[in-house]
Design a protein around this motif. Sequence first.
Motif, PDB file in Angstrom:
ATOM      1  N   SER A 161       1.157  -6.229  -5.865  1.00  0.00           N
ATOM      2  CA  SER A 161       0.372  -7.217  -6.600  1.00  0.00           C
ATOM      3  C   SER A 161       0.986  -8.603  -6.477  1.00  0.00           C
ATOM      4  N   LEU A 162       2.304  -8.689  -6.577  1.00  0.00           N
ATOM      5  CA  LEU A 162       2.967  -9.988  -6.468  1.00  0.00           C
ATOM      6  C   LEU A 162       2.824 -10.567  -5.070  1.00  0.00           C
ATOM      7  N   GLU A 163       2.884  -9.722  -4.068  1.00  0.00           N
ATOM      8  CA  GLU A 163       2.704 -10.182  -2.688  1.00  0.00           C
ATOM      9  C   GLU A 163       1.293 -10.749  -2.495  1.00  0.00           C
ATOM     10  N   ARG A 164       0.283 -10.089  -3.068  1.00  0.00           N
ATOM     11  CA  ARG A 164      -1.092 -10.581  -2.935  1.00  0.00           C
ATOM     12  C   ARG A 164      -1.253 -11.955  -3.584  1.00  0.00           C
ATOM     13  N   LEU A 165      -0.502 -12.195  -4.653  1.00  0.00           N
ATOM     14  CA  LEU A 165      -0.570 -13.481  -5.337  1.00  0.00           C
ATOM     15  C   LEU A 165       0.166 -14.583  -4.591  1.00  0.00           C
ATOM     16  N   GLY A 166       0.975 -14.212  -3.600  1.00  0.00           N
ATOM     17  CA  GLY A 166       1.674 -15.209  -2.804  1.00  0.00           C
ATOM     18  C   GLY A 166       3.176 -15.257  -2.980  1.00  0.00           C
ATOM     19  N   SER A 167       3.730 -14.378  -3.800  1.00  0.00           N
ATOM     20  CA  SER A 167       5.188 -14.335  -3.963  1.00  0.00           C
ATOM     21  C   SER A 167       5.824 -13.606  -2.785  1.00  0.00           C
ATOM     22  N   ARG A 168       6.951 -14.103  -2.349  1.00  0.00           N
ATOM     23  CA  ARG A 168       7.755 -13.388  -1.352  1.00  0.00           C
ATOM     24  C   ARG A 168       8.648 -12.426  -2.121  1.00  0.00           C
ATOM     25  N   CYS A 169       8.320 -11.138  -2.086  1.00  0.00           N
ATOM     26  CA  CYS A 169       8.899 -10.163  -3.004  1.00  0.00           C
ATOM     27  C   CYS A 169       9.942  -9.288  -2.308  1.00  0.00           C
ATOM     28  N   THR A 170      11.101  -9.158  -2.944  1.00  0.00           N
ATOM     29  CA  THR A 170      12.164  -8.258  -2.492  1.00  0.00           C
ATOM     30  C   THR A 170      12.355  -7.180  -3.542  1.00  0.00           C
ATOM     31  N   VAL A 171      12.490  -5.927  -3.106  1.00  0.00           N
ATOM     32  CA  VAL A 171      12.690  -4.807  -4.024  1.00  0.00           C
ATOM     33  C   VAL A 171      13.972  -4.092  -3.658  1.00  0.00           C
ATOM     34  N   GLN A 172      14.825  -3.851  -4.641  1.00  0.00           N
ATOM     35  CA  GLN A 172      16.058  -3.099  -4.422  1.00  0.00           C
ATOM     36  C   GLN A 172      16.317  -2.227  -5.634  1.00  0.00           C
ATOM     37  N   ALA A 173      16.248  -0.922  -5.459  1.00  0.00           N
ATOM     38  CA  ALA A 173      16.485   0.023  -6.556  1.00  0.00           C
ATOM     39  C   ALA A 173      17.934   0.473  -6.529  1.00  0.00           C
ATOM     40  N   LEU A 174      18.607   0.380  -7.678  1.00  0.00           N
ATOM     41  CA  LEU A 174      20.020   0.738  -7.762  1.00  0.00           C
ATOM     42  C   LEU A 174      20.263   1.639  -8.964  1.00  0.00           C
ATOM     43  N   GLU A 175      21.202   2.562  -8.820  1.00  0.00           N
ATOM     44  CA  GLU A 175      21.604   3.440  -9.914  1.00  0.00           C
ATOM     45  C   GLU A 175      22.562   2.720 -10.866  1.00  0.00           C
ATOM     46  N   GLY A 176      22.685   3.234 -12.085  1.00  0.00           N
ATOM     47  CA  GLY A 176      23.738   2.797 -12.994  1.00  0.00           C
ATOM     48  C   GLY A 176      23.285   2.065 -14.232  1.00  0.00           C
ATOM     49  N   SER A 177      22.057   1.565 -14.255  1.00  0.00           N
ATOM     50  CA  SER A 177      21.639   0.776 -15.411  1.00  0.00           C
ATOM     51  C   SER A 177      21.507   1.620 -16.671  1.00  0.00           C
ATOM     52  N   GLU A 178      21.260   2.941 -16.515  1.00  0.00           N
ATOM     53  CA  GLU A 178      21.125   3.789 -17.703  1.00  0.00           C
ATOM     54  C   GLU A 178      22.419   3.841 -18.501  1.00  0.00           C
ATOM     55  N   ARG A 179      23.562   3.607 -17.856  1.00  0.00           N
ATOM     56  CA  ARG A 179      24.842   3.605 -18.573  1.00  0.00           C
ATOM     57  C   ARG A 179      25.072   2.303 -19.326  1.00  0.00           C
ATOM     58  N   MET A 180      24.154   1.369 -19.175  1.00  0.00           N
ATOM     59  CA  MET A 180      24.195   0.127 -19.945  1.00  0.00           C
ATOM     60  C   MET A 180      23.139   0.133 -21.037  1.00  0.00           C
ATOM     61  N   LEU A 181      21.958   0.675 -20.764  1.00  0.00           N
ATOM     62  CA  LEU A 181      20.826   0.547 -21.668  1.00  0.00           C
ATOM     63  C   LEU A 181      20.607   1.733 -22.580  1.00  0.00           C
ATOM     64  N   GLU A 182      20.945   2.927 -22.133  1.00  0.00           N
ATOM     65  CA  GLU A 182      20.567   4.137 -22.861  1.00  0.00           C
ATOM     66  C   GLU A 182      21.734   4.753 -23.618  1.00  0.00           C
TER      67      GLU A 182
END
Length: 536
Positions: free
Chosen positions: A208-229
Amino acid sequence: MSGLETSAHWFGPPGRPLLGWLSAPDDGASRAGVVLLPPVGYEYWSSHHAMRALAERLAGRGYTVLRIDYDGTGDSAGERWEADRPAAWRRSVTLAVRALRARGLETISLVGLRLGATLALLEGAECGADAVVAWIPVVSGKRFTREVKLLALPVPGREAWVFAGAGFTAETMGEIATWDAEKLEVAPARRVFLLPRPDRPVVTLAASLERLGSRCTVQALEGSERMLEVPAEEAVVPTAQLEAIVSWLGDPPRGEPRSVAPVVGAEIPWKAGRISEAGISLGGRGLVGVLGRPLAPGPAPTVVFLNSGSEHHVGPGRAWVEYARELNLRGYPTVRLDFSGWGESGAAERNPGRPYDVHCVPEAVMAVQALRDAGHARVVLLGLCAGAWVGMRAALDAPIDGVVAINPQLYWQPGDPVEALISTTRERRTGERKRIERGRRAHLWSALDFLGIRPGAARWLSALRRRRVPTLMLFAAGDDGIEYLRGRIGRRLAREIRSGVIQVEEIPDIDHQMYREWRRDGVVGAILRFLDRYYP
């Protein structure tokens, strides 16, 4: 970190200012800014240290970074039950960007976490953001509100919920439920970095962001659950995510040194009155706090709010902000203090701070002395749980004018385990609690007290009485702390109370962390009765 400075910075309309923490290179040569947008709810507390670490990394790279508290949250002006909360949060983003642009910065990026990421996507275009980082964004507001209702406490007598001290009215829930990051109508920025969890892909959002004209980068990383949950005491800074964000933003433009002083103080509207607040430093260890004052200062003692658990100076569920401002309205100056390793105070080797850390007692004493040197003639310490323990312990080491100890657990001794949840501690102490109850029924503990054979808690209360330190121990009804005192040292406790120096009071229907905000007036009332009795 060397080479940068962090200080409190008030911004926004003078009649309703917001507080952010401004980190910038100390050479003043920064030409690019970043606004950091925190989560809402308990994630705000568990991620606080990570957001500070990210701000310092970005400032070390050359950015000027403003970490903000939205209107009605954290240290900013406003109250949780006011109308139009979501709209006020969105305005807070715009005001933060304006504050950085006023410092002459050429480019501004928004970096948001969870609901903060959603706000960055919603407001990026309106703010003219050059880049947006959406870190584990809340894609569906409808799903978010369902989760809050499952986890939150319903507020008696009104259609509202409290989630770890954060308040949500039905109006607030309804507005958030309309937010859908996949249905934006304009691109939030030319460049967008999506940093989701691997188990929560954002393929549709990225497309959706690409269709709107944003140059979008996606990077999925482990570890955030040990900060938030996890509880704040157990939160781990996800270094890989921080490095990914800093790397993606890249090197900022640099320019000629330009020094613009932050606004360190402001007048705050609170309830039917106004108070003043300012960021301050205390002592020689870089301790940081927020000083609140009545607009017409008098001779009342200054009340210092100590860290509870591993939460920073706003207190559990923002309780310290609310309590301090109520005391300010009634003539009492206050300081919301961060020990080193907590909140905004330094000492990276101690990050993050842990309950009962050995340096807390001497730092409490040092803060009291620093306040006296600055003209605060009388100082009272106030803390919850571990902070209450620290305040009472500090009163044995230095001349302190009084202690308000909320839910102190006086059975705890150095070397004992430190659990994030009182329920965990209670389970661990099951055998001890049963043994104490058997001894109480057999009148064993009273007999030993009569013979002068007393545990540390009894000797502690006697020492406070001998030192003539007025002490209020304020408990949630049935809390483990009062259960221990009555079961194990009931005879000694009654005698010390009769001295008039030690007071004990219970607040019905409040919880250990004081998340049931509808009972907080009872806590404030008890504190004021204590202060007015000893410092009329």
